[in-house]
Design a protein around this motif. Structure first.
Motif, PDB file in Angstrom:
ATOM      1  N   PHE A 142       0.830  -1.201   0.000  1.00 42.83           N
ATOM      2  CA  PHE A 142       0.000   0.000   0.000  1.00 42.83           C
ATOM      3  C   PHE A 142       0.868   1.255   0.000  1.00 42.83           C
ATOM      4  N   SER A 143       0.498   2.214  -0.814  1.00 41.61           N
ATOM      5  CA  SER A 143       1.138   3.524  -0.800  1.00 41.61           C
ATOM      6  C   SER A 143       0.232   4.528  -1.496  1.00 41.61           C
ATOM      7  N   ILE A 144       0.427   5.780  -1.183  1.00 41.95           N
ATOM      8  CA  ILE A 144      -0.295   6.854  -1.864  1.00 41.95           C
ATOM      9  C   ILE A 144       0.680   7.823  -2.542  1.00 41.95           C
ATOM     10  N   TYR A 145       1.969   7.423  -2.581  1.00 47.07           N
ATOM     11  CA  TYR A 145       2.992   8.332  -3.099  1.00 47.07           C
ATOM     12  C   TYR A 145       3.630   7.758  -4.362  1.00 47.07           C
ATOM     13  N   GLU A 146       3.730   8.601  -5.377  1.00 45.08           N
ATOM     14  CA  GLU A 146       4.255   8.154  -6.662  1.00 45.08           C
ATOM     15  C   GLU A 146       5.679   7.631  -6.533  1.00 45.08           C
ATOM     16  N   ASN A 147       6.520   8.305  -5.763  1.00 41.20           N
ATOM     17  CA  ASN A 147       7.911   7.864  -5.652  1.00 41.20           C
ATOM     18  C   ASN A 147       7.995   6.467  -5.040  1.00 41.20           C
ATOM     19  N   GLU A 148       7.060   6.138  -4.146  1.00 43.75           N
ATOM     20  CA  GLU A 148       7.055   4.803  -3.558  1.00 43.75           C
ATOM     21  C   GLU A 148       6.553   3.764  -4.558  1.00 43.75           C
ATOM     22  N   TYR A 149       5.566   4.167  -5.377  1.00 43.49           N
ATOM     23  CA  TYR A 149       5.138   3.264  -6.455  1.00 43.49           C
ATOM     24  C   TYR A 149       6.333   2.869  -7.317  1.00 43.49           C
ATOM     25  N   VAL A 150       7.062   3.888  -7.756  1.00 44.22           N
ATOM     26  CA  VAL A 150       8.187   3.659  -8.657  1.00 44.22           C
ATOM     27  C   VAL A 150       9.265   2.823  -7.971  1.00 44.22           C
ATOM     28  N   SER A 151       9.566   3.168  -6.725  1.00 43.43           N
ATOM     29  CA  SER A 151      10.588   2.437  -5.975  1.00 43.43           C
ATOM     30  C   SER A 151      10.198   0.979  -5.772  1.00 43.43           C
ATOM     31  N   ASN A 152       8.928   0.754  -5.448  1.00 47.90           N
ATOM     32  CA  ASN A 152       8.463  -0.619  -5.229  1.00 47.90           C
ATOM     33  C   ASN A 152       8.578  -1.451  -6.500  1.00 47.90           C
ATOM     34  N   LEU A 153       8.226  -0.864  -7.633  1.00 46.28           N
ATOM     35  CA  LEU A 153       8.331  -1.574  -8.900  1.00 46.28           C
ATOM     36  C   LEU A 153       9.790  -1.829  -9.281  1.00 46.28           C
ATOM     37  N   ARG A 154      10.610  -0.800  -9.136  1.00 45.88           N
ATOM     38  CA  ARG A 154      12.007  -0.920  -9.558  1.00 45.88           C
ATOM     39  C   ARG A 154      12.748  -1.981  -8.748  1.00 45.88           C
ATOM     40  N   CYS A 155      12.460  -2.032  -7.446  1.00 49.85           N
ATOM     41  CA  CYS A 155      13.230  -2.937  -6.597  1.00 49.85           C
ATOM     42  C   CYS A 155      13.014  -4.401  -6.959  1.00 49.85           C
ATOM     43  N   THR A 156      11.903  -4.699  -7.619  1.00 45.97           N
ATOM     44  CA  THR A 156      11.605  -6.090  -7.949  1.00 45.97           C
ATOM     45  C   THR A 156      12.289  -6.571  -9.225  1.00 45.97           C
ATOM     46  N   VAL A 157      12.881  -5.650  -9.956  1.00 45.29           N
ATOM     47  CA  VAL A 157      13.554  -6.027 -11.210  1.00 45.29           C
ATOM     48  C   VAL A 157      15.048  -5.701 -11.181  1.00 45.29           C
ATOM     49  N   GLU A 158      15.534  -5.216 -10.058  1.00 46.68           N
ATOM     50  CA  GLU A 158      16.949  -4.892  -9.905  1.00 46.68           C
ATOM     51  C   GLU A 158      17.531  -5.656  -8.720  1.00 46.68           C
ATOM     52  N   ASP A 159      18.793  -6.028  -8.818  1.00 48.53           N
ATOM     53  CA  ASP A 159      19.544  -6.624  -7.709  1.00 48.53           C
ATOM     54  C   ASP A 159      18.749  -7.724  -7.008  1.00 48.53           C
ATOM     55  N   PRO A 160      18.455  -8.806  -7.693  1.00 51.75           N
ATOM     56  CA  PRO A 160      17.642  -9.869  -7.089  1.00 51.75           C
ATOM     57  C   PRO A 160      18.339 -10.558  -5.927  1.00 51.75           C
ATOM     58  N   LEU A 161      17.550 -11.200  -5.096  1.00 52.02           N
ATOM     59  CA  LEU A 161      18.101 -12.001  -4.014  1.00 52.02           C
ATOM     60  C   LEU A 161      18.796 -13.226  -4.598  1.00 52.02           C
ATOM     61  N   THR A 162      19.852 -13.670  -3.946  1.00 58.85           N
ATOM     62  CA  THR A 162      20.558 -14.856  -4.397  1.00 58.85           C
ATOM     63  C   THR A 162      19.757 -16.104  -4.011  1.00 58.85           C
ATOM     64  N   GLU A 163      20.122 -17.214  -4.606  1.00 60.74           N
ATOM     65  CA  GLU A 163      19.457 -18.476  -4.261  1.00 60.74           C
ATOM     66  C   GLU A 163      19.629 -18.776  -2.780  1.00 60.74           C
ATOM     67  N   LYS A 164      20.793 -18.490  -2.240  1.00 62.73           N
ATOM     68  CA  LYS A 164      21.046 -18.710  -0.818  1.00 62.73           C
ATOM     69  C   LYS A 164      20.152 -17.817   0.032  1.00 62.73           C
ATOM     70  N   GLU A 165      20.011 -16.558  -0.374  1.00 59.76           N
ATOM     71  CA  GLU A 165      19.155 -15.633   0.378  1.00 59.76           C
ATOM     72  C   GLU A 165      17.693 -16.059   0.322  1.00 59.76           C
ATOM     73  N   MET A 166      17.262 -16.571  -0.816  1.00 58.04           N
ATOM     74  CA  MET A 166      15.886 -17.059  -0.918  1.00 58.04           C
ATOM     75  C   MET A 166      15.661 -18.238   0.020  1.00 58.04           C
ATOM     76  N   LYS A 167      16.646 -19.088   0.159  1.00 58.91           N
ATOM     77  CA  LYS A 167      16.531 -20.210   1.093  1.00 58.91           C
ATOM     78  C   LYS A 167      16.452 -19.708   2.528  1.00 58.91           C
ATOM     79  N   VAL A 168      17.228 -18.679   2.845  1.00 60.66           N
ATOM     80  CA  VAL A 168      17.159 -18.093   4.183  1.00 60.66           C
ATOM     81  C   VAL A 168      15.778 -17.494   4.431  1.00 60.66           C
ATOM     82  N   MET A 169      15.237 -16.802   3.436  1.00 61.43           N
ATOM     83  CA  MET A 169      13.912 -16.198   3.584  1.00 61.43           C
ATOM     84  C   MET A 169      12.844 -17.256   3.851  1.00 61.43           C
TER      85      MET A 169
END
Length: 204
Positions: A142-169
């Motif tokens: 949830f957000s009402i701010y454009e910069n957060e929309y953009v940040s939320n979208l960008r973070c999902t396509v940049e610098d992905p978690l490693t396989e090891k980090e996904m296992k930790v999660m």
């Protein structure tokens, strides 16, 4: 759409929420029909209702975050070709007081999540979103701010978690439901647990 159905919901659901199935089915067969989704279902409820539906839901919206991964329900939906959508993807720290209990876990404060965030030089909330997308669900922060929309979208396509980090999660799951649904309780219900078929059967 159906949301947190009560006992006896099956017939009502198929008559009401899916509407007139003859008309809807005709539209669907002509390529003009709507696509449907469920909200806050359980495996038991889905097993009861899916065989009754002429129009198969394509989406299911449910609470999904690192400390509440709902693996059984997630796997069931994926196996049925239903796309999971996760609300409260960062643990909903600003949820209403009615939905807070002393036992709740704050996802963005879990040490493993914090450590991974430090490794990526981002806020722990960003790690929650990366994990969600890489796992295969659609997070809806949830957000009402454009910069957060953009940040939320960008973070999902940049610098992905490693396989090891996904296992930790995967190990940080605490089975911690945050939105318990007290407001949906029916007369005779013993508590919010009755909504979620914890023993694998629909509570009557």
């Amino acid at each position: 759409m159906t949301e947190t159905p009560e006992p006896g919901f099956e017939a009502v659901f198929c008559r009401g929420v899916y509407g007139d199935l003859e008309a809807a089915g005709a539209d669907s067969k002509d390529g003009a029909g709507e696509e449907y989704r469920h909200v806050n279902m359980t495996v038991a409820k889905l097993e009861a209702v899916l065989p009754l539906c002429e129009i198969k839901p394509v989406l299911i919206e449910m609470e999904l975050h690192p400390c509440f991964q709902q693996q059984e329900l997630f796997d069931y939906c994926v196996g049925q070709g239903i796309q999971p959508i996760g609300f409260c993807p960062i643990g909903s720290p600003t949820r209403p007081e009615r939905d807070k209990t002393a036992e709740d876990v704050a996802d963005i404060q879990v040490p493993e999540v914090v450590e991974i965030a430090k490794a990526h030089n981002v806020h722990p909330a960003v790690i929650c979103l990366k994990w969600a997308v890489q796992r295969g669900q659609i997070p809806i922060p949830f957000s009402i701010y454009e910069n957060e929309y953009v940040s939320n979208l960008r973070c999902t396509v940049e610098d992905p978690l490693t396989e090891k980090e996904m296992k930790v999660m995967k190990t940080v799951d605490r089975n911690c439901r945050l939105v318990k649904g007290q407001v949906f309780l029916w007369e005779g219900a013993k508590g919010w647990e009755d909504l979620w078929d914890l023993d694998g059967t629909i509570t009557k």
